[in-house]
Design a protein around this motif. Structure first.
Motif: not given
Ligand code: PRT
Ligand code: ZN
Length: 297
Positions: A24, A26, A63-65, A82, A84-85, A102, A104, A156, A170, A172-173, A176
Motif C-alpha cells: 500500500g 506506506l 495491513r495498516d488497519d 498513518g 489517520n489509522v 505518507g 495526506c 469518492e 483522504l 494527496s494530489s 481523485t
C-alpha cells in the motif's frame, strides 16, 4: 575468544519486532526508511515476516488497519502507521516520531456545484467515509449533526451513485476528488506516517529501539538537508559565509586559481532555492548539490 564474545552479545540481545504495511501507500516508504537505516532484509512477495541480517530486528508485514492493535497487544513492539489509522482505531499508543512520508489530508468534499459557505451547511447531509469515528468527532467539535455512512472503499463515487450527499476521504494530489466532480470544503485532519511503540518495552528492547530511533532520526535529518559545494572569489567570502551558516560554519579551501576559494556546507532543504539564488548573486560559481544518506549529530 573474540568470536565467542560477539556470539554471546548476539545471544543476549533481544529482537525488536516492527510492524509495517505489507502493501500500500506506506509500504515503500517504510521499507526504504529501514534500508536507509542500514538494515538489510528481504521483503519478497507474500512474505509475512522477515529477519534483519545485521540488526536485531524482525519485520512483520501487515495491513495498516491492524498495526495499532498488534503493537498495543505486544505482538509487535513498534510499528509504522498513518496517523489517520491511529486516530480512527482510537489507539492509546503514543507517537514516538513523525516520519515525513505518507503525507495526506482528510477532507470533507461536496459535489462541485453544491452551495457551501460554512460547516453548518453539512447539517442533515448523508456523508460517506471510511473514517466514521474521526468524522463524528469533527462534527461534534463543530456542533454539526449529519448522517455518517461508513463504507470501506471507493468513497469518492458515493455522491454520484446517490449513496451520499458528501464524502470525507483522504487526499494527496486531489485528482481523485477532481475527477469525481467533488470539491474540498474542509480539512478534517492532516496525517503522515508515524512510528509508534508499545509502552512497556523491556530495558533490553528499549536499548535496541533507541539504536533504531537514532538511525531513523539521522536519516530524517539527512533528508531535510543538502550538502553544497561551490567556488567563489575570495572577496565574496564574507557575504557567502553569511548565507551559508549551515550546521557548522562552512569548510573553506583555497583553489589552485589565485584569489578563488571552495566552500562546503550542509544547508536545510526548506530554504534551499532561496539560498542558491543568494549565493549566485554573491558571486558563487560551479555550485554542486549532493543528497546526504545519514546526518549524525
Ligand atoms: O491493505 P491495507 O489495509 O494495508 O491498505 P489500505 O488500502 O487501507 O491503505 P492505503 O495503502 O491506501 O493507505 C495507507 C495509508 O497511506 C493511509 O492510511 C494514509 O495514512 C496514507 N495515505 C497517503 C493515503 C493517501 N496518501 C491517499 N491519497 N491513503 C489513501 N489515499 C487514497 C484516498 O483514500 C483516495 O482514494 O488515495 C486517493 C486520493 O489520492 P489523490 O492523490 O487522488 O488525492
Ligand atoms: Zn487499510
Amino acid at each position: 575468544m573474540a568470536d565467542f564474545c560477539v556470539f554471546m552479545d548476539k545471544l543476549n540481545q533481544q529482537t525488536l519486532k516492527v510492524a509495517i504495511q505489507k502493501q500500500g501507500r506506506l509500504s515503500d516508504g517504510s521499507v526504504d526508511l529501514l534500508r536507509k537505516c542500514g538494515i538489510g532484509f528481504s521483503n519478497g512477495m507474500g512474505k509475512l515476516k522477515s529477519s534483519a541480517a545485521n540488526f536485531p530486528l524482525e519485520i512483520y508485514f501487515l495491513r495498516d488497519d491492524d498495526i495499532p492493535e498488534y503493537v498495543a497487544d505486544g505482538v509487535a513492539d513498534v510499528g509504522i502507521v498513518g496517523e489517520n489509522v491511529l486516530a480512527e482505531t482510537q489507539s492509546k499508543l503514543s507517537v514516538v516520531e513523525r516520519l515525513g512520508f505518507g503525507k495526506c489530508r482528510m477532507v470533507l468534499a461536496l459535489p462541485k456545484d453544491r452551495h457551501y459557505s460554512s460547516i453548518t451547511d453539512v447539517a442533515g447531509m448523508r456523508v460517506a467515509t471510511s473514517y466514521p469515528r474521526i468524522l463524528q468527532r469533527f462534527f461534534d467539535a463543530n456542533g454539526v449533526s449529519a448522517e455518517i455512512h461508513a463504507i470501506s472503499g471507493s468513497v469518492e463515487i458515493a455522491p454520484s451513485i446517490g449513496l451520499a450527499d458528501a464524502v470525507c476521504d483522504l487526499v494527496s494530489s486531489g485528482s481523485t476528488l477532481f475527477s469525481n466532480g467533488l470539491r474540498e470544503v474542509e480539512t478534517v485532519m492532516c496525517s503522515e506516517a508515524v512510528l509508534v511503540s508499545r509502552p512497556d518495552l523491556s530495558p533490553e528492547l528499549k536499548t535496541v529501539f533507541e539504536k533504531l530511533l537514532f538511525r531513523i532520526r539521522s536519516v530524517k535529518a539527512a533528508r531535510q538537508n543538502k550538502y553544497i559545494l561551490l567556488n567563489a572569489p575570495i572577496e565574496s567570502l564574507d557575504s557567502i559565509t553569511e548565507i551559508l551558516p549551515g550546521i557548522n560554519s562552512p569548510t573553506i579551501t583555497p583553489l589552485a586559481d589565485d584569489g578563488w576559494i571552495s566552500l562546503q556546507a550542509v544547508i536545510e532543504e526548506a530554504d534551499f532555492w532561496e539560498k542558491v539564488d543568494s549565493l549566485k548573486a554573491a558571486g558563487a560559481e560551479g555550485i554542486l548539490v549532493l543528497s546526504i544518506d545519514q546526518l549524525i549529530r
